[in-house]
Design a protein around this motif. Structure first.
Motif, PDB file in Angstrom:
ATOM      1  N   CYS A 251       0.832  -1.207   0.000  1.00 58.31           N
ATOM      2  CA  CYS A 251       0.000   0.000   0.000  1.00 58.31           C
ATOM      3  C   CYS A 251       0.869   1.261   0.000  1.00 58.31           C
ATOM      4  O   CYS A 251       2.037   1.227   0.355  1.00 58.31           O
ATOM      5  CB  CYS A 251      -0.875   0.035   1.253  1.00 58.31           C
ATOM      6  N   GLY A 252       0.240   2.364  -0.362  1.00 59.04           N
ATOM      7  CA  GLY A 252       0.823   3.676  -0.151  1.00 59.04           C
ATOM      8  C   GLY A 252       2.071   4.042  -0.904  1.00 59.04           C
ATOM      9  O   GLY A 252       2.911   4.781  -0.372  1.00 59.04           O
ATOM     10  N   PRO A 253       2.272   3.585  -2.171  1.00 58.24           N
ATOM     11  CA  PRO A 253       3.496   3.985  -2.890  1.00 58.24           C
ATOM     12  C   PRO A 253       3.525   5.491  -3.135  1.00 58.24           C
ATOM     13  O   PRO A 253       2.526   6.082  -3.564  1.00 58.24           O
ATOM     14  CB  PRO A 253       3.389   3.201  -4.202  1.00 58.24           C
ATOM     15  N   ALA A 254       4.662   6.105  -2.863  1.00 55.50           N
ATOM     16  CA  ALA A 254       4.793   7.556  -3.047  1.00 55.50           C
ATOM     17  C   ALA A 254       6.255   7.940  -3.096  1.00 55.50           C
ATOM     18  O   ALA A 254       7.083   7.365  -2.383  1.00 55.50           O
ATOM     19  CB  ALA A 254       4.110   8.303  -1.909  1.00 55.50           C
ATOM     20  N   PHE A 255       6.572   8.927  -3.931  1.00 57.50           N
ATOM     21  CA  PHE A 255       7.932   9.445  -4.050  1.00 57.50           C
ATOM     22  C   PHE A 255       8.097  10.705  -3.212  1.00 57.50           C
ATOM     23  O   PHE A 255       7.165  11.514  -3.087  1.00 57.50           O
ATOM     24  CB  PHE A 255       8.260   9.779  -5.508  1.00 57.50           C
ATOM     25  N   SER A 256       9.297  10.877  -2.664  1.00 52.86           N
ATOM     26  CA  SER A 256       9.635  12.148  -2.030  1.00 52.86           C
ATOM     27  C   SER A 256       9.581  13.242  -3.090  1.00 52.86           C
ATOM     28  O   SER A 256       9.663  12.963  -4.291  1.00 52.86           O
ATOM     29  CB  SER A 256      11.027  12.069  -1.404  1.00 52.86           C
ATOM     30  N   PRO A 257       9.421  14.503  -2.678  1.00 53.10           N
ATOM     31  CA  PRO A 257       9.268  15.580  -3.666  1.00 53.10           C
ATOM     32  C   PRO A 257      10.372  15.650  -4.713  1.00 53.10           C
ATOM     33  O   PRO A 257      10.125  16.029  -5.860  1.00 53.10           O
ATOM     34  CB  PRO A 257       9.235  16.838  -2.792  1.00 53.10           C
ATOM     35  N   ASP A 258      11.613  15.277  -4.350  1.00 54.02           N
ATOM     36  CA  ASP A 258      12.698  15.334  -5.324  1.00 54.02           C
ATOM     37  C   ASP A 258      12.839  14.040  -6.127  1.00 54.02           C
ATOM     38  O   ASP A 258      13.723  13.925  -6.982  1.00 54.02           O
ATOM     39  CB  ASP A 258      14.022  15.677  -4.638  1.00 54.02           C
ATOM     40  N   GLY A 259      12.002  13.044  -5.855  1.00 49.43           N
ATOM     41  CA  GLY A 259      12.011  11.802  -6.624  1.00 49.43           C
ATOM     42  C   GLY A 259      13.118  10.835  -6.283  1.00 49.43           C
ATOM     43  O   GLY A 259      13.281   9.820  -6.953  1.00 49.43           O
ATOM     44  N   SER A 260      13.862  11.100  -5.211  1.00 52.34           N
ATOM     45  CA  SER A 260      15.020  10.255  -4.888  1.00 52.34           C
ATOM     46  C   SER A 260      14.699   9.129  -3.909  1.00 52.34           C
ATOM     47  O   SER A 260      15.504   8.210  -3.759  1.00 52.34           O
ATOM     48  CB  SER A 260      16.146  11.109  -4.302  1.00 52.34           C
ATOM     49  N   ARG A 261      13.552   9.212  -3.255  1.00 50.21           N
ATOM     50  CA  ARG A 261      13.169   8.211  -2.268  1.00 50.21           C
ATOM     51  C   ARG A 261      11.730   7.768  -2.523  1.00 50.21           C
ATOM     52  O   ARG A 261      10.881   8.567  -2.912  1.00 50.21           O
ATOM     53  CB  ARG A 261      13.320   8.750  -0.842  1.00 50.21           C
ATOM     54  N   PHE A 262      11.487   6.499  -2.249  1.00 47.65           N
ATOM     55  CA  PHE A 262      10.205   5.881  -2.559  1.00 47.65           C
ATOM     56  C   PHE A 262       9.689   5.182  -1.302  1.00 47.65           C
ATOM     57  O   PHE A 262      10.414   4.417  -0.660  1.00 47.65           O
ATOM     58  CB  PHE A 262      10.413   4.857  -3.687  1.00 47.65           C
ATOM     59  N   TYR A 263       8.433   5.470  -0.949  1.00 47.01           N
ATOM     60  CA  TYR A 263       7.842   4.932   0.268  1.00 47.01           C
ATOM     61  C   TYR A 263       6.670   4.006  -0.061  1.00 47.01           C
ATOM     62  O   TYR A 263       5.953   4.207  -1.047  1.00 47.01           O
ATOM     63  CB  TYR A 263       7.364   6.070   1.174  1.00 47.01           C
ATOM     64  N   PHE A 264       6.477   3.010   0.781  1.00 50.10           N
ATOM     65  CA  PHE A 264       5.348   2.095   0.645  1.00 50.10           C
ATOM     66  C   PHE A 264       5.227   1.294   1.931  1.00 50.10           C
ATOM     67  O   PHE A 264       6.157   1.283   2.767  1.00 50.10           O
ATOM     68  CB  PHE A 264       5.530   1.146  -0.550  1.00 50.10           C
ATOM     69  N   SER A 265       4.086   0.630   2.104  1.00 48.47           N
ATOM     70  CA  SER A 265       3.868  -0.191   3.290  1.00 48.47           C
ATOM     71  C   SER A 265       3.450  -1.596   2.911  1.00 48.47           C
ATOM     72  O   SER A 265       2.822  -1.821   1.870  1.00 48.47           O
ATOM     73  CB  SER A 265       2.773   0.421   4.181  1.00 48.47           C
ATOM     74  N   SER A 266       3.789  -2.544   3.770  1.00 52.90           N
ATOM     75  CA  SER A 266       3.205  -3.882   3.760  1.00 52.90           C
ATOM     76  C   SER A 266       2.167  -3.866   4.873  1.00 52.90           C
ATOM     77  O   SER A 266       2.519  -3.768   6.060  1.00 52.90           O
ATOM     78  CB  SER A 266       4.274  -4.943   4.028  1.00 52.90           C
ATOM     79  N   GLN A 267       0.892  -3.939   4.511  1.00 45.73           N
ATOM     80  CA  GLN A 267      -0.161  -3.645   5.477  1.00 45.73           C
ATOM     81  C   GLN A 267      -0.175  -4.589   6.675  1.00 45.73           C
ATOM     82  O   GLN A 267      -0.457  -4.177   7.799  1.00 45.73           O
ATOM     83  CB  GLN A 267      -1.529  -3.663   4.801  1.00 45.73           C
ATOM     84  N   ARG A 268       0.147  -5.859   6.449  1.00 51.26           N
ATOM     85  CA  ARG A 268       0.095  -6.840   7.538  1.00 51.26           C
ATOM     86  C   ARG A 268       1.443  -7.509   7.805  1.00 51.26           C
ATOM     87  O   ARG A 268       1.535  -8.410   8.646  1.00 51.26           O
ATOM     88  CB  ARG A 268      -0.980  -7.889   7.225  1.00 51.26           C
TER      89      ARG A 268
END
Length: 383
Positions: free
Chosen positions: A346-363
């Motif tokens: 869930c929740g894929p998203a890039f930092s504003p400068d595009g250098s970091r990528f965030y996401f979660s494993s819900q369980r």
């Protein structure tokens, strides 16, 4: 014939994408498997994440544990998320898909990526699933319950979240803002759900406006129109049942707008759709039934994109991958989580400068909502 065979026969010769889709790049058919621009996945790292060469991962939060460097306890069942610029750093917000006590949490990062703080920005709402960022810097968090609401929240935590009832009451998933037409697109997680747009009376103010539903035939491509939903409250008649001819979508999930196109996913048929807002038509960007050979992307869910036109689609189940779909129409795994087959990404998203990528494993590894894990990936992302 099975559904896969029928669809291959009827849709394989679909017309090329038109208008602004992928910045005008013409595709003869929905995306097909190919070589990732980042190369193959390597062996799993210490966190169980398989990544291409040059990429690394770290855990930034775990459910029911303090976020590193803070005293704030991370929420259960992390779901949809987004990043927002904050001074020289940024903020990652994350929904909690928990009944009655869901809400939204935030982690603030310094310019070097270190964690500065973590805190709540919305509390005591119901199964906050996906949502979307607004051009004015707020996060729209949707309740994935029958006749749920959208809440507008402020990532900095300096203002209480506000219920936006005018955006309609239904089983909300994601939202995506279209600043060109000044509308917000909305998906609905129902097997016979619809695709909506909200036209605020004043752009930037979501307290009032008009809710509309997409109207089209049963096909997977062609022109569409929009009709006003008479009763956005959805009572006693659900919003999806109020307009004759409203097009049905099987389990609406992620939603992302860029350059005249709104991309949205449907989990019931493993599709990524493209709504061409310039020419008012829909087309398929991806359908696992139209893939030659083994489909790399199944269980389609949250979606995000980059300025260069790459789409990143997270899997709910499948083999726990985030796949990239390139403007050239190639779909390939970007990362895979191992040892967490009872979870979803869930929740894929890039930092504003595009250098970091965030996401979660819900369980996470436990298969329970209390085992959620939120990750960061760094590496040579292409712009």
């Amino acid at each position: 014939m099975d559904r896969r065979t029928v669809l291959r026969a009827t849709v394989a010769g679909a017309a090329a994408f038109s208008g602004s889709l992928w910045a005008g790049a013409a595709l003869a058919a929905p995306a097909q498997p190919g070589t990732s621009p980042y190369g193959p996945l390597g062996a799993a790292d210490a966190r169980g994440i398989q990544l291409p060469a040059g990429f690394t991962s770290r855990v930034i939060a775990r459910s029911r544990q303090a976020v590193p460097g803070t005293s704030y306890t991370w929420h259960d069942a992390p779901d949809g998320g987004a990043c927002f610029a904050a001074g020289t750093g940024w903020i990652y917000v994350s929904n909690s898909e928990i009944a009655t006590t869901g809400g939204v949490s935030a982690v603030r990062f310094a310019a070097d990526g270190s964690i500065v703080s973590a805190y709540r920005i919305l509390s005591n709402t119901n199964r906050n699933c996906a949502g979307g960022a607004t051009p004015w810097g707020t996060w729209l968090s949707g309740e994935e319950v029958s006749r749920g609401y959208v809440y507008e929240t402020w990532p900095q935590g300096d203002r209480a979240g506000v219920r936006r009832a005018a955006m309609g009451r239904f089983t909300h998933e994601a939202a995506a803002c279209d600043p060109d037409r000044r509308v917000v697109y909305l998906t609905e997680d129902e097997t016979s759900g619809c695709f909506y747009r909200f036209r605020p009376t004043t752009w930037g103010d979501l307290s009032a406006g008009t809710l509309e539903v997409l109207v089209a035939g049963t096909g997977t491509s062609g022109p569409v129109s929009w009709a006003r939903v008479p009763d956005p409250d959805g009572s006693p008649t659900y919003t999806r049942d109020q307009v004759s001819g409203a097009k049905r979508f099987s389990g609406g999930e992620g939603c992302w707008y860029a350059d005249g196109t709104c991309w949205f996913t449907t989990k019931g048929d493993n599709r990524v759709w493209a709504y061409d807002a310039v020419n008012q038509r829909i087309d398929l960007a991806y359908d696992d039934s139209l893939v030659s050979g083994t489909a790399p992307l199944t269980g389609v869910d949250n979606i995000t994109g980059t300025p260069g036109g790459d789409l990143y689609v997270a899997e709910d189940g499948g083999n726990m991958e985030i796949n990239i779909i390139t403007p050239a129409g190639v779909v390939a795994p970007f990362l895979r989580i191992t040892g967490q087959s009872s979870s979803e990404i869930c929740g894929p998203a890039f930092s504003p400068d595009g250098s970091r990528f965030y996401f979660s494993s819900q369980r996470g590894t436990t298969g329970s909502s209390s085992g959620g894990i939120t990750y960061e990936v760094r590496g040579p992302f292409r712009s």
